[in-house]
Design a protein around this motif. Structure first.
Motif, mmCIF file in Angstrom:
data_model
loop_
_atom_site.group_PDB
_atom_site.id
_atom_site.type_symbol
_atom_site.label_atom_id
_atom_site.label_comp_id
_atom_site.label_asym_id
_atom_site.label_seq_id
_atom_site.Cartn_x
_atom_site.Cartn_y
_atom_site.Cartn_z
ATOM 1 N N ASP A 120 0.809 -1.213 0.000
ATOM 2 C CA ASP A 120 0.000 0.000 0.000
ATOM 3 C C ASP A 120 0.848 1.273 0.000
ATOM 4 O O ASP A 120 0.379 2.344 0.366
ATOM 5 C CB ASP A 120 -0.941 0.015 1.205
ATOM 6 C CG ASP A 120 -0.189 -0.064 2.533
ATOM 7 O OD1 ASP A 120 1.042 -0.257 2.509
ATOM 8 O OD2 ASP A 120 -0.840 0.054 3.585
ATOM 9 N N GLY A 162 -3.905 0.436 -4.708
ATOM 10 C CA GLY A 162 -5.296 0.271 -5.109
ATOM 11 C C GLY A 162 -5.980 -0.790 -4.275
ATOM 12 O O GLY A 162 -5.331 -1.536 -3.524
ATOM 13 N N PRO A 163 -7.307 -0.894 -4.365
ATOM 14 C CA PRO A 163 -8.041 -1.874 -3.549
ATOM 15 C C PRO A 163 -7.669 -3.315 -3.872
ATOM 16 O O PRO A 163 -7.790 -4.196 -3.015
ATOM 17 C CB PRO A 163 -9.507 -1.575 -3.892
ATOM 18 C CG PRO A 163 -9.469 -0.872 -5.210
ATOM 19 C CD PRO A 163 -8.193 -0.095 -5.204
ATOM 20 N N THR A 164 -7.219 -3.580 -5.101
ATOM 21 C CA THR A 164 -6.841 -4.944 -5.486
ATOM 22 C C THR A 164 -5.325 -5.130 -5.519
ATOM 23 O O THR A 164 -4.846 -6.181 -5.940
ATOM 24 C CB THR A 164 -7.416 -5.291 -6.860
ATOM 25 O OG1 THR A 164 -6.925 -4.360 -7.830
ATOM 26 C CG2 THR A 164 -8.939 -5.235 -6.840
ATOM 27 N N GLY A 165 -4.584 -4.109 -5.063
ATOM 28 C CA GLY A 165 -3.135 -4.203 -5.059
ATOM 29 C C GLY A 165 -2.502 -3.036 -5.770
ATOM 30 O O GLY A 165 -3.183 -2.164 -6.312
ATOM 31 N N ARG A 173 -0.650 -0.656 -8.520
ATOM 32 C CA ARG A 173 -0.770 -0.498 -9.968
ATOM 33 C C ARG A 173 0.382 0.362 -10.453
ATOM 34 O O ARG A 173 0.703 1.389 -9.869
ATOM 35 C CB ARG A 173 -2.104 0.162 -10.319
ATOM 36 C CG ARG A 173 -2.305 0.412 -11.809
ATOM 37 C CD ARG A 173 -3.700 0.967 -12.056
ATOM 38 N NE ARG A 173 -3.936 2.198 -11.312
ATOM 39 C CZ ARG A 173 -3.576 3.402 -11.748
ATOM 40 N NH1 ARG A 173 -2.955 3.529 -12.903
ATOM 41 N NH2 ARG A 173 -3.820 4.478 -11.019
ATOM 42 N N ALA A 230 -2.615 -3.312 -12.859
ATOM 43 C CA ALA A 230 -2.529 -3.895 -11.524
ATOM 44 C C ALA A 230 -1.554 -5.060 -11.525
ATOM 45 O O ALA A 230 -1.544 -5.888 -12.439
ATOM 46 C CB ALA A 230 -3.914 -4.341 -11.066
ATOM 47 N N GLY A 273 -0.357 -8.530 -10.278
ATOM 48 C CA GLY A 273 -0.730 -9.760 -9.610
ATOM 49 C C GLY A 273 0.496 -10.411 -8.997
ATOM 50 O O GLY A 273 1.618 -9.920 -9.155
ATOM 51 N N ARG A 328 5.569 -7.634 -7.792
ATOM 52 C CA ARG A 328 4.880 -8.046 -6.567
ATOM 53 C C ARG A 328 5.323 -9.463 -6.253
ATOM 54 O O ARG A 328 5.217 -10.354 -7.095
ATOM 55 C CB ARG A 328 3.370 -7.989 -6.795
ATOM 56 C CG ARG A 328 2.519 -8.415 -5.627
ATOM 57 C CD ARG A 328 1.061 -8.190 -5.963
ATOM 58 N NE ARG A 328 0.168 -8.717 -4.943
ATOM 59 C CZ ARG A 328 -1.152 -8.553 -4.960
ATOM 60 N NH1 ARG A 328 -1.726 -7.874 -5.948
ATOM 61 N NH2 ARG A 328 -1.906 -9.048 -3.993
#
Length: 290
Positions: free
Chosen positions: A143, A211-214, A216, A232, A234, A252
């Protein structure tokens, strides 16, 4: 392997590559001023040249002050066109582009795949390469926003709490203001120090946006060549960004044992108000004593 734009421009000084830039259908303003899309190093005219494509898609370069005997409007290809002060610009040839893409691919393959942790924790990893040398690697929480740029800021901490940036002129006063538990340090203004001429538009750039999903990866128009489609990230996804001599690989991955965390910051207005009041009291007291 994909590219942000189909025609990669190369900026060189005395034959040494400084930066890449993508030439799409929008003109690219090259110069030293704040309105330039591609900011040249050093001082000079606000606008030196404009790279664009005509109605048929052919790239051209309009130079404000062309060398003697050369036209202002010149077809832009893999020939190096002089911009002055040893600077030149050219479209990368297919061979140069292939060599460049292979170099980016090697940067990605040089980082080993890390098996997932049992607890599922992950982190953001940013590796900086200079040629074939791995300069530094940072592991950050997912985050954490990451900015690129140059310059420094004065950072104020009161009683060990990070109050924030302060204007340079008052930094010396804060260092000696009661209650003498104040610390002002000069720090880099951005997470990674990158010269302005290597950044899109020559301005600071937020590379990673939480972001909310990880996280970007944010790539503005005209971004240098990248190794994967931005977006984003993964698990174990990675992106390579070429900024001339510097290549950044963002991925990531499973968390390392120790991940850098954000410093303690002032959550509310109380600490800020306390610090400002103490400093103003000291300043006004010194003025009245005079």
């Amino acid at each position: 392997m994909t590219t942000a734009t189909p025609l990669p421009l190369m900026l060189c000084r005395d034959g040494t590559l400084l930066a890449w830039w993508g030439l799409g259908h929008a003109p690219v303003r090259i110069g030293h001023g704040a309105t330039a899309d591609w900011c040249l190093p050093g001082e000079g005219p606000d606008l030196v040249a404009i790279a664009t494509r005509d109605g048929a898609g052919h790239p051209t370069l309009m130079r404000m002050c062309p060398p003697p005997g050369e036209p202002a409007l010149t077809p832009l290809d893999d020939r190096a066109l002089a911009l002055g002060d040893g600077m030149s610009v050219a479209i990368a040839s297919p061979a140069q582009q292939a060599t460049h893409e292979d170099a980016l691919r090697r940067r990605l393959e040089a980082l080993p795949v890390v098996p997932p942790r049992e607890d599922g924790q992950e982190c953001l990893e940013i590796t900086r390469w200079w040629g074939d040398v791995r300069v530094e690697t940072h592991h950050l929480p997912l985050d954490t926003p990451v900015t690129l740029g140059e310059g420094t800021v004065a950072r104020w901490r009161l009683l060990g709490v990070d109050v924030g940036d302060v204007p340079e002129p008052i930094a010396p006063v804060l260092r000696v203001s009661p209650p003498l538990a104040s610390e002002v340090t000069t720090e880099a203004a951005h997470d990674l120090v990158i010269p302005a001429h290597a950044l899109p538009g020559g301005r600071p750039w937020t590379l990673v946006v939480p972001g909310p999903t990880g996280p970007r990866v944010s790539l503005p128009p005209g971004c240098p060549l990248v190794a994967t489609t931005p977006g984003a990230l993964g698990p174990n996804d990675q992106v390579a960004i070429d900024l001339g001599g510097t290549v950044l690989v963002v991925r990531r991955r499973p968390a390392v044992d120790r991940v850098a965390s954000a410093p303690l910051t002032a959550d509310g207005p109380f600490i800020r108000a306390l610090g400002v009041a103490a400093s103003l009291t000291a300043i006004l007291g010194g003025v009245s004593a005079v």
